[in-house]
Design an enzyme around this catalytic site. Structure first.
Site, PDB file in Angstrom:
ATOM      1  CG  HIS A 167      80.103 -99.785   8.228  1.00 26.61           C
ATOM      2  ND1 HIS A 167      80.634-100.816   8.939  1.00 26.61           N
ATOM      3  CD2 HIS A 167      80.670 -98.622   8.807  1.00 26.61           C
ATOM      4  CE1 HIS A 167      81.638-100.531   9.666  1.00 26.61           C
ATOM      5  NE2 HIS A 167      81.813 -99.162   9.556  1.00 26.61           N
ATOM      6  CD  GLU A 168      80.851 -94.810   7.239  1.00 27.83           C
ATOM      7  OE1 GLU A 168      80.641 -93.897   8.354  1.00 27.83           O
ATOM      8  OE2 GLU A 168      81.722 -95.530   7.127  1.00 27.83           O
ATOM      9  CG  HIS A 171      80.016 -95.868  12.584  1.00 20.71           C
ATOM     10  ND1 HIS A 171      80.618 -96.623  13.910  1.00 20.71           N
ATOM     11  CD2 HIS A 171      80.778 -96.242  11.696  1.00 20.71           C
ATOM     12  CE1 HIS A 171      81.604 -97.155  13.359  1.00 20.71           C
ATOM     13  NE2 HIS A 171      81.587 -97.133  11.824  1.00 20.71           N
ATOM     14  CE1 TYR A 182      85.244 -96.638  15.466  1.00 25.43           C
ATOM     15  CE2 TYR A 182      86.731 -95.238  14.824  1.00 25.43           C
ATOM     16  CZ  TYR A 182      85.902 -96.139  14.538  1.00 25.43           C
ATOM     17  OH  TYR A 182      86.078 -96.668  13.162  1.00 25.43           O
ATOM     18  CD  GLU A 191      84.590 -99.758  12.136  1.00 20.31           C
ATOM     19  OE1 GLU A 191      84.278-100.479  11.203  1.00 20.31           O
ATOM     20  OE2 GLU A 191      84.449 -98.393  12.389  1.00 20.31           O
ATOM     21  CG  ASP A 264      92.105 -99.229  12.437  1.00 17.60           C
ATOM     22  OD1 ASP A 264      91.260 -98.279  12.285  1.00 17.60           O
ATOM     23  OD2 ASP A 264      91.634-100.480  12.244  1.00 17.60           O
ATOM     24  CG  HIS A 269      88.234-100.064  10.536  1.00 14.96           C
ATOM     25  ND1 HIS A 269      88.792 -98.965  11.111  1.00 14.96           N
ATOM     26  CD2 HIS A 269      87.096 -99.728  10.103  1.00 14.96           C
ATOM     27  CE1 HIS A 269      87.877 -97.817  10.869  1.00 14.96           C
ATOM     28  NE2 HIS A 269      86.930 -98.454  10.397  1.00 14.96           N
TER      29      HIS A 269
HETATM   30 ZN    ZN Z   1      83.138 -97.867  10.701  1.00 13.90          ZN
END
Ligand code: ZN
Length: 350
Positions: A167-168, A171, A182, A191, A264, A269
């Site tokens: 996931h990271e 990005h 974002y 996301e 957020d 998310h």
């Molecule tokens: Zn993320």
């Protein structure tokens, strides 16, 4: 190109933990929020100055170039080098998991989509483990991965779920391609793309079909005392956890339950649950390995040059339909599955 500072545990979850009456739970959460705020600011400064964290990649294309560092429970990055590319595994399982997770991510992008590392040009993959003390997060700072050990009460070692690593790093791929803003719907798509490729990296590594996959993000990360299975569920958004301390998973599964919030980054998310659910529906309708057809369509959209930085769900959905048609043909199963999936979650494909 604006790197996203994404922590795998979103701020709204840590905010909730920070309010706990039990200091063993609230203290690590507060410290983690403070660290995240510091890293977010620091990341911006290094981005503005353009300071390179890593030297240019070596000549060999199509092979990963990984370096793992140990922060030794401090916060100086990158820390002490503990494993380089091709080095034998050592005694520290955290180091070995981080090394394997970077490799699995590199493998999926190369073997499934012909992409050489996250920038497409062999970018070296750096990761730091054992960051800070009781640090309840993992993040990509635009230059490298960073993993905490967790507090052991709510979160375990952040190198455990391979999809968190994927996931990271995904990005990073978005940063180098569509560069989705974002915030709000484009942020939720940012996301979403990371959850898609995070899950696909796990499925690819385990050799799972869409039917066999758990479609969870962060399975194995929550400590045994927590009532929950993961951070998010692509299969059933909103059901990943329901816990006294953590609260309930706030993700909607369809547009009917879309959450309007200023927190957020406008719910990046949270509302990502909607496109996540659409991807799961399309992939399971098609069956087989999800990275081969559904994943290919999403990858085509991400890298095709038509996805705008401020794309809304409907624009993204329309592009997946065009991409399915372009790659698999008009009247193909792929086109039908993708169009139907968006319809099921209430997103119009324009
Ligand atoms: Zn993320």
């Amino acid at each position: 190109m604006t790197p996203v500072f994404c922590t795998i545990v979103p701020p709204h979850v840590l905010d909730k933990l920070a309010q706990s009456e039990d200091p063993a739970l609230s203290r690590p959460a507060r410290q983690t929020l403070q660290r995240d705020a510091y890293e977010r600011t620091h990341r911006r400064l290094t981005t503005v100055l353009g300071a390179p964290a890593t030297p240019p990649p070596p000549a060999a294309a199509g092979t990963p170039h990984r370096t793992i560092y140990d922060a030794q429970h401090k916060t100086t990055l990158p820390g002490k080098k503990v494993r380089g590319e091709g080095d034998e595994p050592g005694k520290d399982a955290t180091v070995n998991r981080a090394y394997a997770g970077l490799g699995a991510t590199f493998d999926l992008f190369l073997k499934a989509y012909g992409r050489d590392s996250i920038d497409g040009s062999g970018l070296p993959l750096d990761a730091t483990v054992h960051y800070d003390e009781q640090y309840n997060n993992a993040f990509w700072n635009g230059e490298q991965m960073v993993f905490g050990d967790g507090d052991g009460e709510i979160f375990l070692d952040f190198t455990i779920p391979i999809d968190v690593i994927g996931h990271e790093l995904a990005h990073g791929v978005t940063q180098y391609t569509a560069n989705l803003t974002y915030f709000g719907q484009p942020g939720a798509l940012n996301e979403h793309v990371s959850d898609v490729f995070g899950s696909l990296i796990k499925q690819y590594t385990l050799g799972q079909t869409a039917a066999e996959a758990d479609w969870l993000i962060g399975a194995g990360l929550l400590a045994p005392r927590v009532s929950g299975v993961a951070l998010r569920s692509m299969k059933a958004p909103g059901t990943a956890y329901d816990d006294d301390v953590l609260g309930k998973d706030p993700q909607p599964a369809t547009m009917e339950d879309y959450v309007r919030t200023g927190r957020d980054n406008g719910g990046v998310h949270i509302n990502s649950g909607i496109p996540n659910h659409a991807f799961h529906l399309a992939a399971t309708a098609l069956g087989g390995h999800a990275w081969e057809r559904a994943g290919q369509i999403w990858y085509d959209v991400l890298t095709g040059g038509e996805l705008k930085e401020d794309a809304m769900f409907a624009e993204f959905a329309a592009l997946t339909v065009s991409a399915a048609k372009a790659r698999f043909g008009d009247g193909s199963d792929e086109l039908r599955a993708v169009a139907k999936a968006w319809e099921q979650v209430g997103v119009r494909t324009l």
